[in-house]
Design a protein around this motif. Structure first.
Motif, PDB file in Angstrom:
ATOM      1  N   PHE A  29      38.165  36.551  78.424  1.00  0.00           N
ATOM      2  CA  PHE A  29      39.367  37.068  77.772  1.00  0.00           C
ATOM      3  C   PHE A  29      39.261  36.864  76.266  1.00  0.00           C
ATOM      4  CE2 PHE A  29      43.620  38.491  77.456  1.00  0.00           C
ATOM      5  CZ  PHE A  29      44.291  37.669  76.578  1.00  0.00           C
ATOM      6  N   SER A  30      38.849  35.664  75.865  1.00  0.00           N
ATOM      7  CA  SER A  30      38.655  35.375  74.443  1.00  0.00           C
ATOM      8  C   SER A  30      37.740  34.167  74.282  1.00  0.00           C
ATOM      9  CB  SER A  30      39.986  35.113  73.729  1.00  0.00           C
ATOM     10  OG  SER A  30      40.586  33.937  74.218  1.00  0.00           O
ATOM     11  N   VAL A  31      37.180  34.035  73.083  1.00  0.00           N
ATOM     12  CA  VAL A  31      36.316  32.902  72.754  1.00  0.00           C
ATOM     13  C   VAL A  31      37.025  32.065  71.699  1.00  0.00           C
ATOM     14  CG1 VAL A  31      34.046  32.174  71.955  1.00  0.00           C
ATOM     15  CG2 VAL A  31      34.286  34.307  73.245  1.00  0.00           C
ATOM     16  N   ASN A  32      37.242  30.826  71.997  1.00  0.00           N
ATOM     17  CA  ASN A  32      37.961  29.949  71.083  1.00  0.00           C
ATOM     18  C   ASN A  32      36.957  29.257  70.162  1.00  0.00           C
ATOM     19  OD1 ASN A  32      40.370  30.710  72.472  1.00  0.00           O
ATOM     20  ND2 ASN A  32      39.782  29.292  74.085  1.00  0.00           N
ATOM     21  N   THR A  33      37.073  27.959  69.976  1.00  0.00           N
ATOM     22  CA  THR A  33      36.149  27.256  69.097  1.00  0.00           C
ATOM     23  C   THR A  33      34.723  27.328  69.634  1.00  0.00           C
ATOM     24  OG1 THR A  33      37.848  25.748  68.294  1.00  0.00           O
ATOM     25  CG2 THR A  33      35.566  25.024  68.079  1.00  0.00           C
ATOM     26  N   MET A  34      33.802  27.604  68.742  1.00  0.00           N
ATOM     27  CA  MET A  34      32.374  27.611  69.068  1.00  0.00           C
ATOM     28  C   MET A  34      31.678  26.572  68.188  1.00  0.00           C
ATOM     29  SD  MET A  34      31.590  31.701  69.333  1.00  0.00           S
ATOM     30  CE  MET A  34      30.155  31.526  70.419  1.00  0.00           C
ATOM     31  N   ASP A  46      24.610  15.371  69.208  1.00  0.00           N
ATOM     32  CA  ASP A  46      25.542  15.268  68.088  1.00  0.00           C
ATOM     33  C   ASP A  46      26.022  16.637  67.629  1.00  0.00           C
ATOM     34  OD1 ASP A  46      23.564  12.620  66.633  1.00  0.00           O
ATOM     35  OD2 ASP A  46      25.359  12.469  67.887  1.00  0.00           O
ATOM     36  N   LEU A  47      27.220  16.648  67.067  1.00  0.00           N
ATOM     37  CA  LEU A  47      27.759  17.875  66.499  1.00  0.00           C
ATOM     38  C   LEU A  47      26.996  18.238  65.228  1.00  0.00           C
ATOM     39  CD1 LEU A  47      30.013  20.091  66.354  1.00  0.00           C
ATOM     40  CD2 LEU A  47      31.259  18.481  64.893  1.00  0.00           C
ATOM     41  N   VAL A  48      26.599  19.499  65.135  1.00  0.00           N
ATOM     42  CA  VAL A  48      26.003  20.025  63.912  1.00  0.00           C
ATOM     43  C   VAL A  48      27.071  20.742  63.091  1.00  0.00           C
ATOM     44  CG1 VAL A  48      24.313  21.627  62.944  1.00  0.00           C
ATOM     45  CG2 VAL A  48      23.753  20.296  65.008  1.00  0.00           C
ATOM     46  N   ALA A  49      27.756  21.673  63.741  1.00  0.00           N
ATOM     47  CA  ALA A  49      28.810  22.428  63.067  1.00  0.00           C
ATOM     48  C   ALA A  49      29.656  23.125  64.116  1.00  0.00           C
ATOM     49  CB  ALA A  49      28.220  23.459  62.105  1.00  0.00           C
ATOM     50  N   GLU A  50      30.908  23.400  63.772  1.00  0.00           N
ATOM     51  CA  GLU A  50      31.772  24.136  64.671  1.00  0.00           C
ATOM     52  C   GLU A  50      32.658  25.073  63.869  1.00  0.00           C
ATOM     53  OE1 GLU A  50      34.129  21.344  66.858  1.00  0.00           O
ATOM     54  OE2 GLU A  50      34.979  20.434  65.056  1.00  0.00           O
ATOM     55  N   ILE A  51      33.164  26.107  64.542  1.00  0.00           N
ATOM     56  CA  ILE A  51      33.981  27.114  63.868  1.00  0.00           C
ATOM     57  C   ILE A  51      35.048  27.592  64.842  1.00  0.00           C
ATOM     58  CG2 ILE A  51      32.320  28.939  64.484  1.00  0.00           C
ATOM     59  CD1 ILE A  51      33.078  30.294  61.803  1.00  0.00           C
ATOM     60  N   THR A  52      36.283  27.648  64.364  1.00  0.00           N
ATOM     61  CA  THR A  52      37.373  28.135  65.191  1.00  0.00           C
ATOM     62  C   THR A  52      37.388  29.662  65.212  1.00  0.00           C
ATOM     63  OG1 THR A  52      38.984  28.267  63.395  1.00  0.00           O
ATOM     64  CG2 THR A  52      38.721  26.121  64.486  1.00  0.00           C
ATOM     65  N   SER A  53      38.211  30.214  66.067  1.00  0.00           N
ATOM     66  CA  SER A  53      38.306  31.673  66.135  1.00  0.00           C
ATOM     67  C   SER A  53      38.855  32.253  64.834  1.00  0.00           C
ATOM     68  CB  SER A  53      39.187  32.096  67.310  1.00  0.00           C
ATOM     69  OG  SER A  53      40.472  31.507  67.198  1.00  0.00           O
ATOM     70  N   GLY A  54      39.583  31.433  64.088  1.00  0.00           N
ATOM     71  CA  GLY A  54      40.120  31.884  62.807  1.00  0.00           C
ATOM     72  C   GLY A  54      39.178  31.681  61.641  1.00  0.00           C
ATOM     73  N   TYR A  94      21.955  23.211  70.925  1.00  0.00           N
ATOM     74  CA  TYR A  94      22.760  23.765  71.995  1.00  0.00           C
ATOM     75  C   TYR A  94      23.992  24.462  71.430  1.00  0.00           C
ATOM     76  CZ  TYR A  94      20.049  20.725  75.092  1.00  0.00           C
ATOM     77  OH  TYR A  94      19.036  20.103  75.785  1.00  0.00           O
ATOM     78  N   CYS A  95      24.272  25.608  71.994  1.00  0.00           N
ATOM     79  CA  CYS A  95      25.497  26.335  71.676  1.00  0.00           C
ATOM     80  C   CYS A  95      26.595  25.874  72.627  1.00  0.00           C
ATOM     81  CB  CYS A  95      25.222  27.826  71.855  1.00  0.00           C
ATOM     82  SG  CYS A  95      26.669  28.878  71.787  1.00  0.00           S
ATOM     83  N   HIS A  96      27.793  25.724  72.098  1.00  0.00           N
ATOM     84  CA  HIS A  96      28.947  25.350  72.913  1.00  0.00           C
ATOM     85  C   HIS A  96      30.111  26.265  72.571  1.00  0.00           C
ATOM     86  CE1 HIS A  96      32.776  23.110  73.495  1.00  0.00           C
ATOM     87  NE2 HIS A  96      32.231  22.874  74.673  1.00  0.00           N
ATOM     88  N   ALA A  97      30.906  26.590  73.564  1.00  0.00           N
ATOM     89  CA  ALA A  97      32.099  27.390  73.305  1.00  0.00           C
ATOM     90  C   ALA A  97      33.177  27.059  74.324  1.00  0.00           C
ATOM     91  CB  ALA A  97      31.776  28.884  73.374  1.00  0.00           C
ATOM     92  N   ILE A  98      34.414  27.113  73.859  1.00  0.00           N
ATOM     93  CA  ILE A  98      35.561  27.021  74.744  1.00  0.00           C
ATOM     94  C   ILE A  98      36.003  28.462  75.009  1.00  0.00           C
ATOM     95  CG2 ILE A  98      37.907  26.179  75.045  1.00  0.00           C
ATOM     96  CD1 ILE A  98      37.192  23.946  73.048  1.00  0.00           C
ATOM     97  N   LEU A  99      35.899  28.865  76.252  1.00  0.00           N
ATOM     98  CA  LEU A  99      36.166  30.251  76.629  1.00  0.00           C
ATOM     99  C   LEU A  99      37.487  30.340  77.383  1.00  0.00           C
ATOM    100  CD1 LEU A  99      32.603  31.109  78.005  1.00  0.00           C
ATOM    101  CD2 LEU A  99      33.461  31.409  75.674  1.00  0.00           C
ATOM    102  N   THR A 100      38.254  31.352  77.095  1.00  0.00           N
ATOM    103  CA  THR A 100      39.432  31.664  77.878  1.00  0.00           C
ATOM    104  C   THR A 100      39.058  32.783  78.836  1.00  0.00           C
ATOM    105  OG1 THR A 100      40.895  31.064  76.046  1.00  0.00           O
ATOM    106  CG2 THR A 100      41.830  32.401  77.813  1.00  0.00           C
ATOM    107  N   LEU A 101      39.065  32.466  80.137  1.00  0.00           N
ATOM    108  CA  LEU A 101      38.705  33.474  81.129  1.00  0.00           C
ATOM    109  C   LEU A 101      39.882  34.405  81.411  1.00  0.00           C
ATOM    110  CD1 LEU A 101      36.597  31.346  83.620  1.00  0.00           C
ATOM    111  CD2 LEU A 101      35.912  32.514  81.508  1.00  0.00           C
TER     112      LEU A 101
END
Length: 120
Positions: A29-34, A46-54, A94-101
């Motif tokens: 449905f949508s992709v939130n923070t990646m 460890d976290l390298v970098a992250e970006i919100t949908s905004g 590694y890629c990570h994402a919070i997905l809204t199904l």
């Protein structure tokens, strides 16, 4: 089925650059923070970098000023531009994402990882 597919890793000399990509696919449905995480042998992920949908970004201290995270929401794709690479950047990324199904249903999703090796 949803998945994150990474590309762009490889071998680069110190001071060089690489660009990683991560594409989310499937019934989303949508992709939130990646974000990008990395894990070197014998160390924690460890976290390298992250970006919100905004477009708000956050970087790990060791990569600030050298790496740039971005995303294209129309393609559900995230990028990591890595410049001035150092041997200490060698790791599996590694890629990570919070997905809204669908409304109210969220999934933490990880890619399979891509190797980045910085060596002369």
């Amino acid at each position: 089925q949803v998945q994150l597919v990474e590309s762009g890793g490889g071998l680069v000399q110190p001071g060089g650059s690489l660009r990683l990509s991560c594409a989310a696919s499937g019934s989303i449905f949508s992709v939130n923070t990646m974000g990008w995480y990395r894990q070197a042998p014998g160390k924690e992920r460890d976290l390298v970098a992250e970006i919100t949908s905004g477009g708000t970004t956050n970087y790990g201290d060791s990569v600030k000023g050298r790496f740039t995270i971005s995303r294209d929401n129309t393609k559900n794709t995230m990028y990591l531009q890595m410049n001035s690479l150092e041997p200490g950047d060698t790791a599996v990324y590694y890629c990570h994402a919070i997905l809204t199904l669908r409304v109210g249903i969220f999934v933490n999703s990880w890619g399979q990882g891509t190797q980045v090796t910085v060596s002369s």
